[in-house]
Design a protein around this motif. Structure first.
Motif, PDB file in Angstrom:
ATOM      1  N   GLY A  67       0.823  -1.199   0.000  1.00  0.00           N
ATOM      2  CA  GLY A  67       0.000   0.000   0.000  1.00  0.00           C
ATOM      3  C   GLY A  67       0.861   1.255   0.000  1.00  0.00           C
ATOM      4  O   GLY A  67       0.511   2.283  -0.566  1.00  0.00           O
ATOM      5  N   THR A  68       2.022   1.151   0.645  1.00  0.00           N
ATOM      6  CA  THR A  68       2.914   2.296   0.767  1.00  0.00           C
ATOM      7  C   THR A  68       4.243   2.017   0.075  1.00  0.00           C
ATOM      8  O   THR A  68       4.859   2.905  -0.495  1.00  0.00           O
ATOM      9  N   TYR A  69       4.679   0.756   0.118  1.00  0.00           N
ATOM     10  CA  TYR A  69       5.980   0.386  -0.424  1.00  0.00           C
ATOM     11  C   TYR A  69       5.837  -0.621  -1.548  1.00  0.00           C
ATOM     12  O   TYR A  69       4.868  -1.369  -1.613  1.00  0.00           O
TER      13      TYR A  69
ATOM     14  N   ARG B 109       8.478  -3.659  -3.221  1.00  0.00           N
ATOM     15  CA  ARG B 109       9.716  -4.354  -2.934  1.00  0.00           C
ATOM     16  C   ARG B 109      10.038  -5.304  -4.080  1.00  0.00           C
ATOM     17  O   ARG B 109       9.138  -5.876  -4.676  1.00  0.00           O
TER      18      ARG B 109
ATOM     19  N   ARG C 140      13.591  -1.960  -1.338  1.00  0.00           N
ATOM     20  CA  ARG C 140      12.306  -1.532  -0.788  1.00  0.00           C
ATOM     21  C   ARG C 140      12.209  -0.036  -1.014  1.00  0.00           C
ATOM     22  O   ARG C 140      13.092   0.715  -0.590  1.00  0.00           O
TER      23      ARG C 140
ATOM     24  N   THR D  88       0.026  -1.016   5.888  1.00  0.00           N
ATOM     25  CA  THR D  88      -0.812   0.117   5.495  1.00  0.00           C
ATOM     26  C   THR D  88      -2.278  -0.300   5.624  1.00  0.00           C
ATOM     27  O   THR D  88      -3.106   0.434   6.152  1.00  0.00           O
TER      28      THR D  88
ATOM     29  N   GLY E 190      -2.413   0.558   9.591  1.00  0.00           N
ATOM     30  CA  GLY E 190      -1.463   1.662   9.656  1.00  0.00           C
ATOM     31  C   GLY E 190      -1.871   2.912   8.893  1.00  0.00           C
ATOM     32  O   GLY E 190      -1.536   4.025   9.296  1.00  0.00           O
TER      33      GLY E 190
ATOM     34  N   SER F 135       3.159   5.956  16.921  1.00  0.00           N
ATOM     35  CA  SER F 135       3.964   5.030  17.726  1.00  0.00           C
ATOM     36  C   SER F 135       5.141   5.754  18.368  1.00  0.00           C
ATOM     37  O   SER F 135       5.501   5.471  19.510  1.00  0.00           O
TER      38      SER F 135
ATOM     39  N   GLY G  15       4.320  -3.587   8.433  1.00  0.00           N
ATOM     40  CA  GLY G  15       5.048  -2.521   9.119  1.00  0.00           C
ATOM     41  C   GLY G  15       4.459  -2.142  10.469  1.00  0.00           C
ATOM     42  O   GLY G  15       5.198  -1.811  11.407  1.00  0.00           O
TER      43      GLY G  15
ATOM     44  N   ASN H 251       6.853  -2.851  13.682  1.00  0.00           N
ATOM     45  CA  ASN H 251       7.516  -1.670  14.252  1.00  0.00           C
ATOM     46  C   ASN H 251       6.810  -1.028  15.431  1.00  0.00           C
ATOM     47  O   ASN H 251       7.398  -0.200  16.126  1.00  0.00           O
TER      48      ASN H 251
HETATM   49  P1  ADP Z   1       2.882  -2.057   2.834  1.00  0.00           P
HETATM   50  O1  ADP Z   1       1.643  -1.863   3.617  1.00  0.00           O
HETATM   51  O2  ADP Z   1       3.123  -1.003   1.808  1.00  0.00           O
HETATM   52  O3  ADP Z   1       3.019  -3.427   2.268  1.00  0.00           O
HETATM   53  P2  ADP Z   1       4.410  -2.342   5.278  1.00  0.00           P
HETATM   54  O4  ADP Z   1       3.861  -3.678   5.579  1.00  0.00           O
HETATM   55  O5  ADP Z   1       5.858  -2.120   5.493  1.00  0.00           O
HETATM   56  O6  ADP Z   1       4.120  -1.874   3.799  1.00  0.00           O
HETATM   57  O7  ADP Z   1       3.589  -1.320   6.149  1.00  0.00           O
HETATM   58  C1  ADP Z   1       3.859   0.028   6.102  1.00  0.00           C
HETATM   59  C2  ADP Z   1       2.942   0.715   7.069  1.00  0.00           C
HETATM   60  O8  ADP Z   1       3.198   0.257   8.391  1.00  0.00           O
HETATM   61  C3  ADP Z   1       3.134   2.205   7.120  1.00  0.00           C
HETATM   62  O9  ADP Z   1       2.336   2.842   6.155  1.00  0.00           O
HETATM   63  C4  ADP Z   1       2.672   2.530   8.530  1.00  0.00           C
HETATM   64  O10 ADP Z   1       1.283   2.690   8.537  1.00  0.00           O
HETATM   65  C5  ADP Z   1       3.012   1.292   9.314  1.00  0.00           C
HETATM   66  N1  ADP Z   1       4.255   1.518  10.053  1.00  0.00           N
HETATM   67  C6  ADP Z   1       5.516   1.421   9.597  1.00  0.00           C
HETATM   68  N2  ADP Z   1       6.400   1.742  10.564  1.00  0.00           N
HETATM   69  C7  ADP Z   1       5.668   2.048  11.657  1.00  0.00           C
HETATM   70  C8  ADP Z   1       5.985   2.465  12.985  1.00  0.00           C
HETATM   71  N3  ADP Z   1       7.236   2.639  13.388  1.00  0.00           N
HETATM   72  N4  ADP Z   1       4.972   2.665  13.816  1.00  0.00           N
HETATM   73  C9  ADP Z   1       3.703   2.504  13.433  1.00  0.00           C
HETATM   74  N5  ADP Z   1       3.349   2.128  12.210  1.00  0.00           N
HETATM   75  C10 ADP Z   1       4.310   1.900  11.330  1.00  0.00           C
END
Ligand code: ADP
Length: 468
Positions: free
Chosen positions: A74-76, A78, A98, A222, A289, A329, A418, A422
């Motif tokens: 949704g955001t990244y 890879r 990534r 995300t 997220g 967070s 994420g 995290n």
């Molecule tokens: P995607 O959703 O693009 O596949 P990720 O699984 O890495 O990617 O998730 C990214 C999302 O995770 C970010 O948009 C954010 O909402 C959340 N996220 C990432 N790092 C943190 C953090 N340190 N604290 C809280 N939420 C986080």
């Protein structure tokens, strides 16, 4: 202090609105299991789409070769390459890239989006030199695509709808794997899109590769979604079609789950109404997220409007998604005595010079919103366990023998994303609530395992398992 009481009232109302006592969580668990059943019974039978993935078998650990994965989250996005040596311990993730998805792509055209992805893959391969791929052999690629797809096979399927802020309407109904393959061919890339998989299925594959007790996978990034291994005879809506094997991975698309038992506040209602997909993805909007930050922002905005404890009004604070969940967070886990991180983040939102007392209040808001998210996420997982009879109750599927019901099997839930990886407090609230719901005894058999990069690595493993 002026109107401090108003703000305390707002907080109290938020706490009540977000309350998740275990009794309520159990109602959510039951609703999840019931909806799963309904979604498997008939097409359109539930808000849970319970999508077929055509993944009948998961990687065993004996796979060999070099494989690639591209993951559009949704955001990244890879890209990675894995090399498999024929034994679990020989899994070698050789190269991982990534990058954030450039935001203009989210409402561009399918051509622009897929050209960009193909271009990124081309650059990735160029970096390899000649060492990694013997001449003349096509590179086998897994396409991990974190949006709802109606599959016609493991390597093809059409986009049902966009989520998480993406809006390329002409792509709805198009075959996603074909779009990528066409873009790769256009660039003359020697790559073959061998599978199209949901990110949750990738996570399940990596989990299973390492531990065959893994039957459920959940992503908290995300967005949020889950998949699990279902018996084909329980997929009633597709009887006849699925006679080849005993089970299939089902992509729940649980982000769209809804139940009247979910504790919903006025902030959730407004967030939904102003989103790009109103009346859609209700569960995702409470637990993932992309949205947690915006719920918190809306609470702070209201507090600042109804009191003067946040100083003069800030236009930034009225900006949708101005507060990211990463910042939530960071504030929540700020352990400096003066809460300097909270002060810094508030300042970035145009709210400066807030006293310590107010900073503490903001931390409390983060806590309430994230606690609700973590606990509801746990209820979702327990709902899946209930559906498959791994919650200690025997499940709601008929036809299980008594001995099967009473014998609790070890069950692994693979988790990625994420938010989960995290945000420690989210993870802790989730795991704590899972034990609360299941009880100490059953919890001993349920193992939650983090699968870093599982969505991409696992999809590459799936390609490998199809070749062997
Ligand atoms: P995607 O959703 O693009 O596949 P990720 O699984 O890495 O990617 O998730 C990214 C999302 O995770 C970010 O948009 C954010 O909402 C959340 N996220 C990432 N790092 C943190 C953090 N340190 N604290 C809280 N939420 C986080």
């Amino acid at each position: 202090r002026r109107k401090w009481r108003t703000v305390v009232e707002i907080l109290k109302e938020l706490e009540e609105g977000c309350d998740t006592p275990v009794g309520r969580l159990r109602q959510v668990v039951d609703a999840m299991a019931v909806e799963m059943h309904a979604g498997l019974a008939s097409e359109g039978g539930s808000k849970l789409k319970m999508l077929l993935t055509f993944v009948h078998e998961l990687p065993k650990g004996t796979e060999k070769g070099t494989y690639y994965a591209l993951h559009l989250g949704g955001t990244y996005f890879r890209i990675l390459r894995v090399h498999l040596g024929g034994e679990r311990s020989y899994l070698d993730v050789q190269d991982v890239e990534r990058h954030p998805i450039p935001s203009h792509l989210m409402n561009s055209t399918s051509e622009v989006l897929f050209n960009f992805l193909a271009f990124s893959l081309e650059r990735f391969i160029e970096k390899e030199g000649n060492g990694s791929n013997s001449q003349g052999v096509k590179r086998e690629l897994a396409f991990t695509f974190s949006f709802p797809v109606k599959h016609s096979s493991i390597s093809s399927g059409v986009l049902i709808k966009w989520t998480k802020g993406f809006e390329i309407s002409e792509m709805v109904g198009k075959d996603i794997a074909e779009c990528l393959q066409v873009a790769l061919n256009r660039r003359g890339l020697d790559m073959h899109v061998a599978v199209l998989v949901n990110d949750t299925v990738g996570v399940l594959s990596l989990g299973y590769y390492h531990d065959p007790d893994t039957v459920v996978a959940v992503v908290f990034g995300t967005g949020s979604n889950a998949c699990y291994l279902e018996r084909t005879d329980a997929i009633i809506k597709s009887q006849g079609l699925l006679t080849t094997s005993g089970s299939m991975v089902v992509n729940m698309e649980w982000g769209n789950f809804w139940s009247s038992h979910l504790p919903r506040t006025s902030y959730d209602i407004d967030l939904d109404a102003e989103s790009s997909n109103p009346n859609d993805m209700g569960f995702e909007k409470m637990i993932s997220g992309m949205y947690l930050g915006d719920i918190v922002r809306r609470v702070i905005l209201r507090m600042s409007q109804e009191s003067d404890i946040f100083g003069p009004s800030s236009s930034l604070l009225s900006e949708p998604y101005a507060l990211r969940t990463n910042s939530v967070s960071a504030m929540h886990e700020d352990d400096t005595p003066e809460l300097q991180e909270v002060a810094r983040i508030l300042k970035d939102l145009g709210v400066s010079e807030v006293p310590l007392k107010v900073r503490k209040l903001v931390v409390k808001v983060c806590d309430v919103v994230t606690r609700r998210a973590g606990r509801l996420a746990a209820a979702g997982i327990a709902g899946i366990l209930k559906k498959i009879g791994r919650d200690g109750s025997g499940g709601i599927t008929s036809g299980r023998s008594r001995s099967e019901i009473q014998m609790q099997k070890r069950t692994v839930v693979a988790v990625e994303g994420g938010l989960y990886m995290n945000y420690t407090m989210f993870r802790e609230y989730m795991e704590e609530a899972l034990v609360e719901i299941l009880g100490e005894e059953v919890s001993q058999y349920v193992v939650v395992k983090a699968m870093e990069d599982g969505s991409s690595i696992g999809s590459a493993l799936l390609v490998a398992s199809l070749q062997s």
